[in-house]
Design a protein around this motif. Sequence first.
Motif, mmCIF file in Angstrom:
data_model
loop_
_atom_site.group_PDB
_atom_site.id
_atom_site.type_symbol
_atom_site.label_atom_id
_atom_site.label_comp_id
_atom_site.label_asym_id
_atom_site.label_seq_id
_atom_site.Cartn_x
_atom_site.Cartn_y
_atom_site.Cartn_z
ATOM 1 N N ALA A 56 0.714 3.945 -3.021
ATOM 2 C CA ALA A 56 0.200 5.270 -2.676
ATOM 3 C C ALA A 56 1.268 6.344 -2.879
ATOM 4 O O ALA A 56 0.988 7.419 -3.411
ATOM 5 N N LEU A 112 -7.313 7.130 -3.931
ATOM 6 C CA LEU A 112 -7.745 6.946 -2.554
ATOM 7 C C LEU A 112 -9.220 7.329 -2.389
ATOM 8 O O LEU A 112 -9.780 8.040 -3.221
ATOM 9 N N TYR A 131 0.834 -1.207 0.000
ATOM 10 C CA TYR A 131 0.000 0.000 0.000
ATOM 11 C C TYR A 131 0.870 1.258 0.000
ATOM 12 O O TYR A 131 0.623 2.196 -0.773
ATOM 13 N N VAL A 151 -9.759 1.002 -2.426
ATOM 14 C CA VAL A 151 -9.053 1.780 -3.446
ATOM 15 C C VAL A 151 -9.188 1.120 -4.815
ATOM 16 O O VAL A 151 -9.594 -0.025 -4.943
#
Length: 236
Positions: A62, A69, A58, A157
């Motif tokens: 990200a 998100l 993650y 997500v």
Amino acid sequence: DKLVFRHDAFWANHFGGVYVFLDEKTTTVICDPSVPGFRRSRPWQVGYISLSDHQRIYEFLASTNRLQLPQASWVQDSGLYQHRADMALRALVNQADPTTDLNAIDAIWLQTWIHRNSALVSADGVYPFLQTMIRTIAASGSIKMQDVAPENRFLLVRAAPDHPDQWLTNRLIAQLCPSDFVSRFVFDKQGFYAAYEQYSEKFREYVVATLTSTYLRDKLAFRKRLYGLKEDNTNA
């Protein structure tokens, strides 16, 4: 002998599946840590992440802007959370009784089943978690991902639709959310068919009926709504 075909990101069906993401100065490999050479091949150039390390996966996706998100603006229009909640719930129904005809049940039947099997639903956790997140996004417009357990984050997500690695990222997300067989069929055909071999006969019938009435009816519209994808993919 000097011709080179460069792939910026790809998945290879080696050692159970290997994801390779290329950024400007680094290469990130996500796979089973038992793969030969894991964390030993060019460690100064290559970062290795275990497929079971949800926290690091993650953080990597990200931090490199590969994830979209949670925001109400896309979550509510897409219906993705309810879709994944429905998939998780019906997987539990099949787990409890593989002979259940999932094509014949309705919302009232499901609610009754949830009440009667509350311990199983609570122990699995996916369905109540997603229902809570649906209420949270409706009330506040966003979700604080730092408050979500790493193993649940991928339920919330999807790949950033404007990132060139969107298909590979969605494939990884689909693998990490195995109860969502529709997403797995769209992005991870190999994983889908491996799982399909283990399904009960009744669940196979439900899977085929669901894919036929949703994704296969209009692939482009379905991918645009659920995943925000605007362009076709010749391999889909």
